[in-house]
Design an enzyme around this catalytic site. Sequence first.
Site, mmCIF file in Angstrom:
data_model
loop_
_atom_site.group_PDB
_atom_site.id
_atom_site.type_symbol
_atom_site.label_atom_id
_atom_site.label_comp_id
_atom_site.label_asym_id
_atom_site.label_seq_id
_atom_site.Cartn_x
_atom_site.Cartn_y
_atom_site.Cartn_z
ATOM 1 N N LYS A 77 0.965 4.039 -11.313
ATOM 2 C CA LYS A 77 0.098 2.895 -11.046
ATOM 3 C C LYS A 77 0.032 1.951 -12.245
ATOM 4 O O LYS A 77 -0.095 0.731 -12.077
ATOM 5 C CB LYS A 77 -1.296 3.391 -10.646
ATOM 6 C CG LYS A 77 -1.315 4.072 -9.292
ATOM 7 C CD LYS A 77 -0.746 3.189 -8.188
ATOM 8 C CE LYS A 77 -0.842 3.800 -6.815
ATOM 9 N NZ LYS A 77 -0.333 2.917 -5.743
ATOM 10 N N HIS A 108 -6.765 5.828 -11.660
ATOM 11 C CA HIS A 108 -6.030 6.833 -12.427
ATOM 12 C C HIS A 108 -4.977 6.218 -13.356
ATOM 13 O O HIS A 108 -4.442 6.934 -14.209
ATOM 14 C CB HIS A 108 -5.421 7.855 -11.483
ATOM 15 C CG HIS A 108 -6.466 8.554 -10.676
ATOM 16 N ND1 HIS A 108 -7.434 9.349 -11.247
ATOM 17 C CD2 HIS A 108 -6.739 8.520 -9.343
ATOM 18 C CE1 HIS A 108 -8.247 9.793 -10.303
ATOM 19 N NE2 HIS A 108 -7.848 9.305 -9.144
ATOM 20 N N TYR A 117 1.123 10.310 -11.280
ATOM 21 C CA TYR A 117 0.617 9.321 -10.322
ATOM 22 C C TYR A 117 -0.035 8.151 -11.067
ATOM 23 O O TYR A 117 0.222 6.979 -10.764
ATOM 24 C CB TYR A 117 -0.385 9.983 -9.380
ATOM 25 C CG TYR A 117 -1.163 9.015 -8.522
ATOM 26 C CD1 TYR A 117 -0.546 8.353 -7.462
ATOM 27 C CD2 TYR A 117 -2.517 8.760 -8.761
ATOM 28 C CE1 TYR A 117 -1.262 7.464 -6.673
ATOM 29 C CE2 TYR A 117 -3.225 7.883 -7.979
ATOM 30 C CZ TYR A 117 -2.602 7.235 -6.931
ATOM 31 O OH TYR A 117 -3.306 6.348 -6.157
ATOM 32 N N SER A 169 -12.783 5.327 -5.853
ATOM 33 C CA SER A 169 -12.892 6.490 -4.954
ATOM 34 C C SER A 169 -13.134 5.994 -3.532
ATOM 35 O O SER A 169 -14.275 5.787 -3.122
ATOM 36 C CB SER A 169 -14.047 7.398 -5.392
ATOM 37 O OG SER A 169 -13.857 7.840 -6.721
ATOM 38 N N GLY A 178 3.058 4.405 -0.811
ATOM 39 C CA GLY A 178 3.198 5.208 -2.017
ATOM 40 C C GLY A 178 2.645 6.601 -1.828
ATOM 41 O O GLY A 178 1.926 6.888 -0.871
ATOM 42 N N LEU A 219 0.812 -1.216 0.000
ATOM 43 C CA LEU A 219 0.000 0.000 0.000
ATOM 44 C C LEU A 219 0.843 1.262 0.000
ATOM 45 O O LEU A 219 0.315 2.357 -0.234
ATOM 46 C CB LEU A 219 -0.918 0.032 1.234
ATOM 47 C CG LEU A 219 -1.767 -1.203 1.512
ATOM 48 C CD1 LEU A 219 -2.595 -0.987 2.773
ATOM 49 C CD2 LEU A 219 -2.676 -1.515 0.331
#
Length: 279
Positions: free
Chosen positions: A148, A118, A144, A173, A78, A76
């Site tokens: 990913k 994203h 960003y 979200s 980042g 997780l």
Amino acid sequence: MTEPQPARRGRIALTGAAGSLARDIIPHLRRCGYELVCLDQAEPADPMGCEWVIGSIHDADRLREAFAGCAAVVHLAGIPLEASWEEISRTNIDGTQAVLEAARAADVPKAVLASSIHATGYTPVPAEGDLLPDDVPVRPNTFYGVSKAAVEALGSLYADRHGLDVVCLRIASRFARPENERMLSTWLSPADAGRLFEAALSEAAKGFRIVWGVSRNTRGYLSPDGGRAIGFFPEDDAEAYAGELPADAAGAAQGSEWDRRCIGGVFSSPEPPMFSPRA
């Protein structure tokens, strides 16, 4: 009477374990019976009943120490918003490679990676009734988002070359409750986030997979198929909050033109939300 304890289901390492996403999922995974080894650069005020290892994801020795004997690594750590290329590439891309390499070196068989909507944020919002598949091609809307997309590519490489089971979760979200029109389609509730990671850690999640991280929203346009295949059955619906959202002049829930145009919403605009590190 003492409440029965859940059956133990293995030792799991979490990176970025002091962050907000981790705080959503740690209690759920503990209730499921997982023993958690939490890695971050500082221990939070509430250790949540977990073992903590303090260190950086760039410290290979520390990672291997934390990962020893684990059945899976949940990555997780980042930068969660837009930042400079130097910051994003070092933390989100180089950091993920370091975590996967340490998992391989420690003989950890599975990695669950936090990806993001994203990674494909410039994908157009589909027509009403249409669903976007879990593996819709990458169209990143920020550095960003690029990071990913790289997380997913690294996961694919380590799955194919080294035989790790890798599940990339395209988190949509994740908020306590939906905050605008777009989130009526893309919301992931805290409770469903816990269910999502539980499913990603299950025996059903084998090989390399990309799965949307989204709740069971009435207005949803992200396919549930990948989640169902690994046993993720979300229970929450953003529609329950639709009447509480602020309305625009036309009476609809507030949202920008970017929210209606691209699935990445305002991140796809010329001025995406920027990361501001804590002092």
